[in-house]
Design a protein around this motif. Sequence first.
Motif, PDB file in Angstrom:
ATOM      1  N   ILE A  52       0.832  -1.200   0.000  1.00 14.92           N
ATOM      2  CA  ILE A  52       0.000   0.000   0.000  1.00 14.92           C
ATOM      3  C   ILE A  52       0.867   1.250   0.000  1.00 14.92           C
ATOM      4  O   ILE A  52       0.616   2.210  -0.748  1.00 14.92           O
ATOM      5  CB  ILE A  52      -0.953  -0.011   1.209  1.00 14.92           C
ATOM      6  N   ILE A  53       1.906   1.262   0.831  1.00 19.73           N
ATOM      7  CA  ILE A  53       2.801   2.418   0.886  1.00 19.73           C
ATOM      8  C   ILE A  53       3.533   2.596  -0.436  1.00 19.73           C
ATOM      9  O   ILE A  53       3.628   3.708  -0.979  1.00 19.73           O
ATOM     10  CB  ILE A  53       3.795   2.259   2.057  1.00 19.73           C
ATOM     11  N   GLY A  54       4.020   1.497  -1.010  1.00 16.39           N
ATOM     12  CA  GLY A  54       4.741   1.582  -2.274  1.00 16.39           C
ATOM     13  C   GLY A  54       3.866   2.078  -3.413  1.00 16.39           C
ATOM     14  O   GLY A  54       4.281   2.950  -4.193  1.00 16.39           O
ATOM     15  N   MET A  55       2.656   1.524  -3.527  1.00  9.98           N
ATOM     16  CA  MET A  55       1.809   1.902  -4.654  1.00  9.98           C
ATOM     17  C   MET A  55       1.292   3.335  -4.527  1.00  9.98           C
ATOM     18  O   MET A  55       1.245   4.065  -5.519  1.00  9.98           O
ATOM     19  CB  MET A  55       0.657   0.907  -4.808  1.00  9.98           C
ATOM     20  N   THR A  56       0.916   3.771  -3.330  1.00  8.41           N
ATOM     21  CA  THR A  56       0.399   5.134  -3.179  1.00  8.41           C
ATOM     22  C   THR A  56       1.497   6.172  -3.383  1.00  8.41           C
ATOM     23  O   THR A  56       1.253   7.234  -3.965  1.00  8.41           O
ATOM     24  CB  THR A  56      -0.264   5.321  -1.805  1.00  8.41           C
ATOM     25  N   ASP A  57       2.717   5.877  -2.938  1.00  7.13           N
ATOM     26  CA  ASP A  57       3.831   6.796  -3.184  1.00  7.13           C
ATOM     27  C   ASP A  57       4.109   6.918  -4.681  1.00  7.13           C
ATOM     28  O   ASP A  57       4.342   8.024  -5.196  1.00  7.13           O
ATOM     29  CB  ASP A  57       5.089   6.319  -2.461  1.00  7.13           C
ATOM     30  N   GLN A  58       4.078   5.799  -5.386  1.00 11.05           N
ATOM     31  CA  GLN A  58       4.326   5.834  -6.822  1.00 11.05           C
ATOM     32  C   GLN A  58       3.224   6.579  -7.562  1.00 11.05           C
ATOM     33  O   GLN A  58       3.497   7.406  -8.446  1.00 11.05           O
ATOM     34  CB  GLN A  58       4.448   4.413  -7.375  1.00 11.05           C
ATOM     35  N   MET A  59       1.949   6.322  -7.210  1.00 13.44           N
ATOM     36  CA  MET A  59       0.835   6.996  -7.871  1.00 13.44           C
ATOM     37  C   MET A  59       0.860   8.493  -7.587  1.00 13.44           C
ATOM     38  O   MET A  59       0.553   9.309  -8.461  1.00 13.44           O
ATOM     39  CB  MET A  59      -0.495   6.389  -7.411  1.00 13.44           C
ATOM     40  N   MET A  60       1.245   8.878  -6.382  1.00 17.90           N
ATOM     41  CA  MET A  60       1.317  10.293  -6.031  1.00 17.90           C
ATOM     42  C   MET A  60       2.352  11.008  -6.897  1.00 17.90           C
ATOM     43  O   MET A  60       2.098  12.092  -7.434  1.00 17.90           O
ATOM     44  CB  MET A  60       1.668  10.435  -4.549  1.00 17.90           C
ATOM     45  N   ARG A  61       3.526  10.392  -7.058  1.00 15.22           N
ATOM     46  CA  ARG A  61       4.566  10.999  -7.894  1.00 15.22           C
ATOM     47  C   ARG A  61       4.104  11.110  -9.346  1.00 15.22           C
ATOM     48  O   ARG A  61       4.355  12.126 -10.015  1.00 15.22           O
ATOM     49  CB  ARG A  61       5.856  10.169  -7.813  1.00 15.22           C
ATOM     50  N   ASN A 176      -0.983  -9.695  -8.395  1.00 16.96           N
ATOM     51  CA  ASN A 176      -1.871  -8.595  -8.015  1.00 16.96           C
ATOM     52  C   ASN A 176      -1.687  -7.433  -8.985  1.00 16.96           C
ATOM     53  O   ASN A 176      -0.547  -7.041  -9.285  1.00 16.96           O
ATOM     54  CB  ASN A 176      -1.548  -8.111  -6.598  1.00 16.96           C
ATOM     55  N   GLN A 177      -2.786  -6.872  -9.444  1.00 18.98           N
ATOM     56  CA  GLN A 177      -2.748  -5.727 -10.351  1.00 18.98           C
ATOM     57  C   GLN A 177      -3.709  -4.651  -9.836  1.00 18.98           C
ATOM     58  O   GLN A 177      -4.883  -4.927  -9.595  1.00 18.98           O
ATOM     59  CB  GLN A 177      -3.144  -6.141 -11.765  1.00 18.98           C
ATOM     60  N   ILE A 178      -3.185  -3.436  -9.650  1.00 18.59           N
ATOM     61  CA  ILE A 178      -3.996  -2.329  -9.157  1.00 18.59           C
ATOM     62  C   ILE A 178      -3.928  -1.201 -10.169  1.00 18.59           C
ATOM     63  O   ILE A 178      -2.837  -0.693 -10.476  1.00 18.59           O
ATOM     64  CB  ILE A 178      -3.520  -1.839  -7.773  1.00 18.59           C
ATOM     65  N   GLY A 194      -2.535   4.994 -13.996  1.00 16.44           N
ATOM     66  CA  GLY A 194      -1.357   4.415 -13.364  1.00 16.44           C
ATOM     67  C   GLY A 194      -1.637   2.967 -13.015  1.00 16.44           C
ATOM     68  O   GLY A 194      -2.788   2.589 -12.757  1.00 16.44           O
ATOM     69  N   ILE A 195      -0.595   2.158 -13.019  1.00 16.24           N
ATOM     70  CA  ILE A 195      -0.756   0.746 -12.699  1.00 16.24           C
ATOM     71  C   ILE A 195       0.355   0.312 -11.755  1.00 16.24           C
ATOM     72  O   ILE A 195       1.498   0.754 -11.867  1.00 16.24           O
ATOM     73  CB  ILE A 195      -0.754  -0.119 -13.976  1.00 16.24           C
ATOM     74  N   TYR A 196      -0.015  -0.533 -10.810  1.00 14.69           N
ATOM     75  CA  TYR A 196       0.949  -1.091  -9.859  1.00 14.69           C
ATOM     76  C   TYR A 196       0.704  -2.589  -9.834  1.00 14.69           C
ATOM     77  O   TYR A 196      -0.437  -3.031  -9.646  1.00 14.69           O
ATOM     78  CB  TYR A 196       0.739  -0.485  -8.474  1.00 14.69           C
ATOM     79  N   GLU A 197       1.749  -3.376 -10.035  1.00 10.39           N
ATOM     80  CA  GLU A 197       1.575  -4.822 -10.102  1.00 10.39           C
ATOM     81  C   GLU A 197       2.736  -5.530  -9.430  1.00 10.39           C
ATOM     82  O   GLU A 197       3.867  -5.043  -9.422  1.00 10.39           O
ATOM     83  CB  GLU A 197       1.434  -5.284 -11.559  1.00 10.39           C
ATOM     84  N   PHE A 198       2.426  -6.673  -8.849  1.00  7.71           N
ATOM     85  CA  PHE A 198       3.450  -7.491  -8.208  1.00  7.71           C
ATOM     86  C   PHE A 198       2.892  -8.899  -8.042  1.00  7.71           C
ATOM     87  O   PHE A 198       1.679  -9.116  -8.089  1.00  7.71           O
ATOM     88  CB  PHE A 198       3.870  -6.906  -6.850  1.00  7.71           C
ATOM     89  N   ALA A 199       3.802  -9.853  -7.847  1.00 11.93           N
ATOM     90  CA  ALA A 199       3.414 -11.241  -7.614  1.00 11.93           C
ATOM     91  C   ALA A 199       4.132 -11.751  -6.380  1.00 11.93           C
ATOM     92  O   ALA A 199       5.273 -11.374  -6.108  1.00 11.93           O
ATOM     93  CB  ALA A 199       3.744 -12.108  -8.822  1.00 11.93           C
ATOM     94  N   LYS A 200       3.443 -12.618  -5.619  1.00 15.57           N
ATOM     95  CA  LYS A 200       4.012 -13.202  -4.416  1.00 15.57           C
ATOM     96  C   LYS A 200       3.740 -14.703  -4.410  1.00 15.57           C
ATOM     97  O   LYS A 200       2.738 -15.169  -4.961  1.00 15.57           O
ATOM     98  CB  LYS A 200       3.382 -12.595  -3.154  1.00 15.57           C
ATOM     99  N   ALA A 201       4.634 -15.429  -3.753  1.00 16.03           N
ATOM    100  CA  ALA A 201       4.458 -16.866  -3.602  1.00 16.03           C
ATOM    101  C   ALA A 201       4.733 -17.241  -2.156  1.00 16.03           C
ATOM    102  O   ALA A 201       5.578 -16.643  -1.499  1.00 16.03           O
ATOM    103  CB  ALA A 201       5.380 -17.641  -4.536  1.00 16.03           C
ATOM    104  N   ALA A 202       3.996 -18.223  -1.648  1.00 17.94           N
ATOM    105  CA  ALA A 202       4.181 -18.687  -0.276  1.00 17.94           C
ATOM    106  C   ALA A 202       3.706 -20.126  -0.181  1.00 17.94           C
ATOM    107  O   ALA A 202       2.844 -20.577  -0.949  1.00 17.94           O
ATOM    108  CB  ALA A 202       3.409 -17.808   0.705  1.00 17.94           C
ATOM    109  N   GLN A 203       4.269 -20.848   0.772  1.00 20.46           N
ATOM    110  CA  GLN A 203       3.871 -22.234   0.995  1.00 20.46           C
ATOM    111  C   GLN A 203       2.447 -22.310   1.514  1.00 20.46           C
ATOM    112  O   GLN A 203       1.645 -23.114   1.060  1.00 20.46           O
ATOM    113  CB  GLN A 203       4.820 -22.897   1.996  1.00 20.46           C
ATOM    114  N   ASP A 204       2.129 -21.450   2.484  1.00 18.55           N
ATOM    115  CA  ASP A 204       0.785 -21.378   3.040  1.00 18.55           C
ATOM    116  C   ASP A 204       0.401 -19.932   3.174  1.00 18.55           C
ATOM    117  O   ASP A 204       1.166 -19.111   3.696  1.00 18.55           O
ATOM    118  CB  ASP A 204       0.728 -22.044   4.422  1.00 18.55           C
TER     119      ASP A 204
END
Length: 209
Positions: A52-61, A176-178, A194-204
């Motif tokens: 949330i912090i990363g995407m809002t900072d990027q969109m603000m800029r 995830n794509q916002i 503006g677009i913010y996207e990332f992918a995550k992986a986890a065992q559980d």
Amino acid sequence: MRRLPALASALAAGLALSACQSVDNSAGSPSVYIDPGSVGPVKGVGIESQDIIGMTDQMMRDMLAQPRLANAQAAPNVIIDSEYFHNESSSRLNKNSITDRLRVGLNRAAAGRMQFVGRHYADMVAKERELKRQGVVDKATLPAARAPKGGDYRLGGRITSLDSRDPKSGMMQRYNQIVFEMVDLESSEIVWSGIYEFAKAAQDDIIYR
């Protein structure tokens, strides 16, 4: 017979003592402060504080670099709230945590280059205006406005995701794509995207609330 009450009292005291001794009073893990911009010890594949912090900072800029929004001859009235910001992803999320942070950060950084309309406070403003015009309260210090401010641009967008899971290992992955967009409220033109996207992986995965 005289000893029965004394024996009963001693038995009750013994039971109470044994009950107290069986309770586990070991201390739990103390709470600790964590930088919300960093990955914490509890993490999953959903949208988290650092995202949330990363995407809002990027969109603000990005918005501040858009001339129609930040360098117009007359500062535009913008509405930034979650009304038209839709969550269509598999992540459980309070959308206000994104739009509120974006609005507050942009309001501070814009320094008068944009004017922000609190449309989510429309009911509060309408009630106070009615009380003033009925004479229930005085007119306060600000000059009376003919009508509440209208918006020139309003935030819209959506959150989507794509999930996959390996049935053998149980490993889960989420893309995830916002998408953020500012829309002209007269012509419906999209003046900024503006677009913010990332992918995550986890065992559980973990439980988000």
